[in-house]
Scaffold this motif. Sequence first.
Motif, PDB file in Angstrom:
ATOM      1  N   ILE A  65      40.040  30.785  -6.219  1.00  0.00           N
ATOM      2  CA  ILE A  65      38.838  29.956  -6.344  1.00  0.00           C
ATOM      3  C   ILE A  65      39.210  28.689  -7.095  1.00  0.00           C
ATOM      4  O   ILE A  65      39.731  28.741  -8.210  1.00  0.00           O
ATOM      5  CB  ILE A  65      37.708  30.691  -7.094  1.00  0.00           C
ATOM      6  N   GLY A  66      38.928  27.549  -6.480  1.00  0.00           N
ATOM      7  CA  GLY A  66      39.176  26.256  -7.107  1.00  0.00           C
ATOM      8  C   GLY A  66      37.928  25.775  -7.821  1.00  0.00           C
ATOM      9  O   GLY A  66      36.814  25.937  -7.320  1.00  0.00           O
ATOM     10  N   HIS A  67      38.115  25.205  -9.008  1.00  0.00           N
ATOM     11  CA  HIS A  67      37.025  24.672  -9.826  1.00  0.00           C
ATOM     12  C   HIS A  67      37.341  23.228 -10.196  1.00  0.00           C
ATOM     13  O   HIS A  67      38.507  22.862 -10.342  1.00  0.00           O
ATOM     14  CB  HIS A  67      36.877  25.477 -11.118  1.00  0.00           C
ATOM     15  N   THR A  68      36.316  22.422 -10.384  1.00  0.00           N
ATOM     16  CA  THR A  68      36.492  21.047 -10.858  1.00  0.00           C
ATOM     17  C   THR A  68      35.598  20.821 -12.070  1.00  0.00           C
ATOM     18  O   THR A  68      34.711  21.630 -12.366  1.00  0.00           O
ATOM     19  CB  THR A  68      36.095  20.002  -9.781  1.00  0.00           C
ATOM     20  N   SER A  69      35.812  19.708 -12.724  1.00  0.00           N
ATOM     21  CA  SER A  69      34.870  19.272 -13.754  1.00  0.00           C
ATOM     22  C   SER A  69      33.730  18.564 -13.020  1.00  0.00           C
ATOM     23  O   SER A  69      33.751  18.440 -11.799  1.00  0.00           O
ATOM     24  CB  SER A  69      35.559  18.320 -14.733  1.00  0.00           C
ATOM     25  N   ASP A 124      42.972  25.609  -1.366  1.00  0.00           N
ATOM     26  CA  ASP A 124      43.815  25.674  -0.171  1.00  0.00           C
ATOM     27  C   ASP A 124      45.251  25.263  -0.475  1.00  0.00           C
ATOM     28  O   ASP A 124      46.200  25.852   0.048  1.00  0.00           O
ATOM     29  CB  ASP A 124      43.253  24.778   0.944  1.00  0.00           C
ATOM     30  N   ALA A 125      45.428  24.253  -1.341  1.00  0.00           N
ATOM     31  CA  ALA A 125      46.772  23.795  -1.707  1.00  0.00           C
ATOM     32  C   ALA A 125      47.545  24.905  -2.431  1.00  0.00           C
ATOM     33  O   ALA A 125      48.746  25.093  -2.186  1.00  0.00           O
ATOM     34  CB  ALA A 125      46.694  22.549  -2.584  1.00  0.00           C
ATOM     35  N   ILE A 126      46.868  25.646  -3.295  1.00  0.00           N
ATOM     36  CA  ILE A 126      47.517  26.772  -3.984  1.00  0.00           C
ATOM     37  C   ILE A 126      47.867  27.850  -2.969  1.00  0.00           C
ATOM     38  O   ILE A 126      48.968  28.414  -2.984  1.00  0.00           O
ATOM     39  CB  ILE A 126      46.608  27.343  -5.096  1.00  0.00           C
ATOM     40  N   ASN A 170      37.528  22.565 -17.449  1.00  0.00           N
ATOM     41  CA  ASN A 170      36.729  23.052 -16.320  1.00  0.00           C
ATOM     42  C   ASN A 170      37.469  22.944 -14.991  1.00  0.00           C
ATOM     43  O   ASN A 170      37.061  23.559 -14.008  1.00  0.00           O
ATOM     44  CB  ASN A 170      35.401  22.304 -16.257  1.00  0.00           C
ATOM     45  N   ARG A 171      38.556  22.171 -14.941  1.00  0.00           N
ATOM     46  CA  ARG A 171      39.386  22.066 -13.734  1.00  0.00           C
ATOM     47  C   ARG A 171      40.423  23.172 -13.796  1.00  0.00           C
ATOM     48  O   ARG A 171      41.357  23.125 -14.586  1.00  0.00           O
ATOM     49  CB  ARG A 171      40.058  20.691 -13.673  1.00  0.00           C
ATOM     50  N   ARG A 172      40.260  24.166 -12.956  1.00  0.00           N
ATOM     51  CA  ARG A 172      41.128  25.330 -13.053  1.00  0.00           C
ATOM     52  C   ARG A 172      41.162  26.091 -11.741  1.00  0.00           C
ATOM     53  O   ARG A 172      40.417  25.787 -10.808  1.00  0.00           O
ATOM     54  CB  ARG A 172      40.631  26.247 -14.160  1.00  0.00           C
ATOM     55  N   VAL A 173      42.001  27.113 -11.704  1.00  0.00           N
ATOM     56  CA  VAL A 173      42.090  28.011 -10.553  1.00  0.00           C
ATOM     57  C   VAL A 173      41.827  29.417 -11.063  1.00  0.00           C
ATOM     58  O   VAL A 173      42.324  29.824 -12.107  1.00  0.00           O
ATOM     59  CB  VAL A 173      43.488  27.929  -9.897  1.00  0.00           C
TER      60      VAL A 173
END
Length: 191
Positions: free
Chosen positions: A120-124, A141-143, A179-182
């Motif tokens: 799950i990708g997260h952004t700020s 998707d990149a991960i 907050n930007r994390r995987v």
Amino acid sequence: MKKSTRGLRTLLALAILAVPGFVSAQEITHRQMVTTLGRVEGAAPVIDVALLAQQASDNVGKGVSTLPDWSRLAKLSQLILEINFENNSIAIEPNSYRAVGLIADAMHHPNLFRYKFLIIGHTSSTGDARHNLKLSQQRADAIRVALATTFAVSPDRLFAIGVGEEWPIDAAQPTAAVNRRVQLINLGLVK
């Protein structure tokens, strides 16, 4: 980053999320990763990744954590990692490949080899919510692509979804870098 700051960030993530199995650290060990992701109790609930993606899209700005399908994820073994990307980009910064490599090593471990995982990708909240949702999906998707191509993890075991800014670790500072994390979630046995 100073050790005390890193520890505070880890404690903050654990305190705010208060979900068993969450570990947030920049320098996690292989053993910690395998242990955390391998905590599987009973049969994992069936998770419809396409439904989760649709709900994330439909609920931009409204949150997704209260939706029943998303709430079921909280009971699964999971891990939060800081993976840095270039600003407003899907390019993984070179210093984050160690973390991606550790994820791959853990997925190749005999204790985890039979499981599938949701990335799950997260952004700020910097920028437009729709843009952040799209960017978080592209980063997840990149991960997934890096794990499947560079690190030879079977793509059949990997699912990716982005939730944008909907689950901030630091809700008081939604634009904060933390907050930007995987997030990596063990979805249960490969069938």
